[in-house]
Design an enzyme around this catalytic site. Structure first.
Site, short mmCIF file in Angstrom:
data_model
loop_
_atom_site.label_atom_id
_atom_site.label_comp_id
_atom_site.label_asym_id
_atom_site.label_seq_id
_atom_site.Cartn_x
_atom_site.Cartn_y
_atom_site.Cartn_z
N ARG A 35 2.69 -9.60 10.94
CA ARG A 35 2.85 -8.59 9.63
C ARG A 35 3.05 -7.18 10.64
NH1 ARG A 35 -0.94 -5.22 6.04
NH2 ARG A 35 -0.09 -5.25 4.05
N ILE A 61 3.60 -1.50 1.64
CA ILE A 61 3.58 -3.05 1.78
C ILE A 61 2.15 -3.40 1.03
CG2 ILE A 61 2.68 -2.62 4.02
CD1 ILE A 61 3.89 -5.15 5.09
N SER A 62 2.29 -4.57 0.12
CA SER A 62 1.12 -4.92 -0.31
C SER A 62 -0.03 -5.55 0.40
CB SER A 62 1.57 -6.16 -1.29
OG SER A 62 2.52 -5.72 -2.16
N GLN A 63 -1.01 -5.43 -0.03
CA GLN A 63 -2.39 -5.98 0.60
C GLN A 63 -2.29 -7.46 0.81
OE1 GLN A 63 -5.51 -6.06 -2.14
NE2 GLN A 63 -7.14 -6.73 -0.89
#
Length: 656
Positions: A35, A61-63
């Site tokens: 990530r 950017i999503s959890q």
């Protein structure tokens, strides 16, 4: 230096598995994807925090947990093809790539799409393709998809995305107001037009921006559905017998060529509507050519009748070959009678002629050329007999010539028929002095023989080549007519939607490399060519199950969910004209720019395989300038010679 591998393992255990994500493939994918490679360098140390992070272009950017939750909800299989809408940094697409065979991802920000693409290449994700674009439109070129993941919150679930799902496919998407708590929805397509919906919990996402979601200002792009937009733009049509019907099409009368389509070869309303429009264009706007999807020799019989020219000795009645009902029906007969009656009231130069554009009646054209030369040039007639003798054995079965040519590996008739046409054209001035109409007829037949020879020769090589030759022949014949009738000539064309709708904006041109007369007219005449398509939802149609089978009247199945026809039906207007010219009805036209399925019924109709045999994708406003809609239609009534009253007026030109 940060130990990203350890941080990644800790993230999976504490943030994802501990919260109830059990799909081992999703967990393994989350462990595998770095990530930290998908966030700005200065935020890499925070890559495995239990929170969304800012990225380029003022996006996030999503959890990690939300990514895992959406992927598990999608019930992914290893062989799946997945569409991701709103790819952002590319992180979710990379995780998907660990689980499924193929990922198509769309991102509206060029900067993000470029960065994501570079990351995929650097990290070796060869099964991911990143595109810049409006994700609310989906990706019809690659549809259908086994799953669709939408990584931004929409005002609603766009119909176009649902239509791009396979039956059995799953869509996962947040829906709700920007900045508020939203609902994560999972929708499964259970059949062609049925969907099951589940709520997966509360989430917060950035807004989905696009034609089918929110605007940049946080407003819904258009609060109206597509059927509502069509309804608001549609102009209801009066009865077909009302003079006001044809008058509504005056807006297209400034064109040099108006092409009128049909969604089947056996629907009465389409024929009657074309007749009403054509009568108006002839009477009020000076159109003098009616050119139809029929063979020249057959149409020439009709033309001699409507312009009161002498009948040829030994000439057969028109349209005796399959499919006879396509032109031997009561609607066409009524139009022909009207044309003859109207022509009787005007001088010859203002008469409207009836001409065929197609190339199937090889035998009739050979006979017409020879008969003409017998009258004006007997020596040339003898040469024609010799040259056409090559094709004569195949006149009633031209497919046999195609099989022979491909078997022997050469085209033994190509040179003689081409030479015959060249010599006719070279003697144009001499022959025209005798009778211009008869010369035009002979030249058109000679061109038909030349092009038919090529058509039947290539028909075994592939559908696109033979289709293109046929439509190019129709276009050349139309241009020949316009040239012959002088600078003020104006033509109405009657042909199937598949011929008159611009093929460049349909599956025909984009997938099968096919062109058509509508496309060629647009390329040559521009705005001086107007293309008008016709559609219906249900009713009956005259058709056959196989070529050369008897005519049947079959029920037309209700149109497929999501198709242009279903959107027109759902508008709730029984019959209407939708003007789609540039600058007109802009909201409806913009919404219709989404590629959708469109139905095409020809001579053959097989309802049991309708989705695969009679639907193709198109972009309606680019295909047509206008769309004429009849919600329920009925089959044409074929002519039966035995039922016609005796007398020349009744028997010619359809008499047996």
């Amino acid at each position: 230096m940060a130990d990203f591998a350890a941080a990644r393992e800790k993230m999976v255990e504490r943030q994802i598995a501990a919260r109830g994500i059990h799909d081992e493939r999703v967990l393994a994918a989350m462990r595998a994807v770095p990530r930290e490679a998908f966030v700005p360098e200065h935020l890499a140390e925070f890559a495995y925090e239990d929170a969304p992070l800012p990225i380029e272009a003022d996006q996030t950017i999503s959890q990690p947990y939300i990514v895992a939750l959406m992927l598990e909800a999608a019930e992914l299989e290893g062989s799946d093809k997945v569409l991701e809408v709103g790819s952002g940094s590319g992180y979710a697409a990379a995780v998907l790539a660990q689980v499924v065979d193929e990922v198509i991802a769309i991102e509206r920000h060029l900067e993000l799409a470029t960065l994501a693409g570079e990351r995929m290449e650097r990290l070796g994700y060869e099964n991911v393709s990143i595109y810049e674009g409006d994700g609310t439109r989906g990706f019809p070129e690659e549809a259908p998809f086994d799953a669709v993941i939408v990584s931004a919150s929409g005002s609603h679930v766009p119909d176009v995305l649902l239509q791009q799902l396979e039956v059995g496919g799953r869509l996962v998407m947040p829906v709700g107001e920007p900045g508020a708590v939203q609902k994560l929805l999972k929708i499964t397509r259970s059949s062609e037009d049925e969907y099951e919906q589940e709520e997966m919990g509360a989430v917060r996402f950035v807004p989905l921006i696009g034609a089918h979601a929110w605007t940049e200002k946080g407003e819904r792009a258009d609060p109206r559905s597509l059927p509502e937009l069509i309804r608001d733009a549609a102009e209801p049509l009066p009865d077909l017998d009302d003079p006001a019907f044809g008058a509504l099409f005056d807006r297209f009368a400034s064109a040099k060529v108006v092409l009128l389509g049909e969604a089947s070869h056996g629907t009465s309303e389409f024929y009657r509507a074309r007749a009403a429009i054509t009568q108006r264009l002839i009477e009020e706007h000076g159109f003098n050519i009616v050119a139809v999807e029929a063979d020249w020799p057959d149409a020439a019989v009709i033309d001699r009748y409507v312009r009161d020219r002498p009948e040829r000795e030994g000439e057969e009645a028109a349209f005796q070959r399959f499919p006879t009902w396509m032109w031997r029906n009561t609607d066409v007969q009524a139009f022909i009678r009207w044309t003859r009656s109207r022509n009787a009231t005007v001088e010859p130069e203002r008469m409207a002629g009836f001409y065929g554009l197609d190339l199937y009646n090889l035998g009739g054209s050979i006979r017409a050329v020879i008969d003409y030369l017998d009258d004006v040039d007997p020596e040339a007639a003898a040469v024609a007999r010799e040259r056409y003798g090559c094709l004569q054995p195949f006149a009633k079965n031209p497919q046999g010539y195609g099989r022979m040519a491909i078997t022997r590996g050469y085209a033994q008739c190509e040179q003689p028929v081409a030479q015959m046409l060249r010599e006719l054209l070279q003697k144009r001035m001499e022959y025209v002095a005798e009778d211009g109409d008869e010369y035009l007829d002979a030249a058109a037949n000679a061109r038909l023989v030349k092009n038919a020879e090529a058509y039947y020769r290539v028909m075994y090589h592939g559908a696109a080549e033979s289709w293109n030759l046929r439509d190019t022949h129709m276009f050349e014949t139309l241009c020949q007519l316009l040239d012959a009738k002088g600078p003020d000539a104006k033509a109405v064309v009657w042909a199937h939607n598949s011929h008159i709708g611009n093929a460049a904006h349909t599956e025909m041109g984009q997938v099968r490399d096919e062109l058509n007369i509508g496309q060629l007219c647009k390329e040559k005449f521009g705005e001086q060519a107007r293309l008008i398509g016709f559609g219906t939802h249900t009713g009956t149609v005259a058709c056959a199950t196989d070529w050369d089978d008897p005519m049947e009247v079959k029920d037309v199945r209700p149109s497929l969910a999501g198709s242009y026809e279903r959107m027109s039906h759902d508008a709730g207007v029984e019959r209407f004209l939708l003007d789609m010219r540039q600058g007109v009805n802009e909201a409806a036209v913009e919404a219709l720019m989404e590629p959708r399925l469109e139905r095409f019924i020809g001579v053959i109709y097989r309802p049991e395989t309708e989705r695969w045999s009679h639907y193709a994708q198109a972009v309606l406003p680019n295909q047509f300038d206008g769309w004429v809609w009849f919600d329920e239609t009925s089959a044409v009534t074929p002519l039966d010679g035995g039922e016609q009253p005796a007398g020349e007026e009744e028997m010619y030109p359809f008499g047996l």
